[in-house]
Design a protein around this motif. Sequence first.
Motif, PDB file in Angstrom:
ATOM      1  N   TYR A  55      50.131   2.852 -38.059  1.00  0.00           N
ATOM      2  CA  TYR A  55      50.877   4.110 -38.092  1.00  0.00           C
ATOM      3  C   TYR A  55      52.030   4.101 -37.089  1.00  0.00           C
ATOM      4  CZ  TYR A  55      46.665   5.724 -40.443  1.00  0.00           C
ATOM      5  OH  TYR A  55      45.617   5.860 -41.319  1.00  0.00           O
ATOM      6  N   GLY A  89      52.533   9.375 -37.062  1.00  0.00           N
ATOM      7  CA  GLY A  89      51.321   9.341 -37.877  1.00  0.00           C
ATOM      8  C   GLY A  89      51.542   8.903 -39.308  1.00  0.00           C
ATOM      9  N   GLN A  90      52.735   8.432 -39.633  1.00  0.00           N
ATOM     10  CA  GLN A  90      53.013   7.950 -40.984  1.00  0.00           C
ATOM     11  C   GLN A  90      52.615   6.476 -41.094  1.00  0.00           C
ATOM     12  OE1 GLN A  90      57.161   8.857 -40.701  1.00  0.00           O
ATOM     13  NE2 GLN A  90      56.961  10.716 -41.938  1.00  0.00           N
ATOM     14  N   PRO A  91      51.950   6.086 -42.171  1.00  0.00           N
ATOM     15  CA  PRO A  91      51.554   4.687 -42.338  1.00  0.00           C
ATOM     16  C   PRO A  91      52.777   3.766 -42.392  1.00  0.00           C
ATOM     17  CG  PRO A  91      50.449   6.084 -43.952  1.00  0.00           C
ATOM     18  CD  PRO A  91      51.480   6.926 -43.279  1.00  0.00           C
TER      19      PRO A  91
END
Length: 166
Positions: free
Chosen positions: A95, A99-101
């Motif tokens: 991440y 918090g974005q993959p």
Amino acid sequence: MFRTYTILICLAALFATACSNTDAQQQSEPDVVPFEEAILGTWETVEVEANCPTYLGQDTTIIQLIKEADWGRLYGTKPARTRYTSDGKLKRTYYNINGQPTDVTNGLWKLVGADSIFVIEPNTTMSYKYEFDGSRLTLTGLVDWDYDGEKDDDYRAVLRLVSRTN
């Protein structure tokens, strides 16, 4: 004669009470969950330590320790999360700081013996010793941390249980 019977009855009652207390204690202790069940779920990597004696194949030793607070502060990421499923598959998601993959690694896992886990990921296999205390999992082993083609790097990762999988 009456006195002997009274003593025998009291001893029998004491013995029965002692046995029932032992049974009650054994029943109140929590069941120990086998590790192959306890590992099922999502684990967050909170700490990584690698000791590379020949960094990138050169005569240079590198020791890297990444603690929980370092992920965001030094690397601009959140800790990776690995999900272990009962069908022997794993999925590790990386991440960014929001918090974005950013990347996903799929693989397979299998327990070997009483204290080791074997992991297959694209282009690599790894074998780790594990220590497990219920909510923390520590993996240690020799891996190719510096990608120099040699599994000569001492590696330790500490993972924290985030959620259980049925």
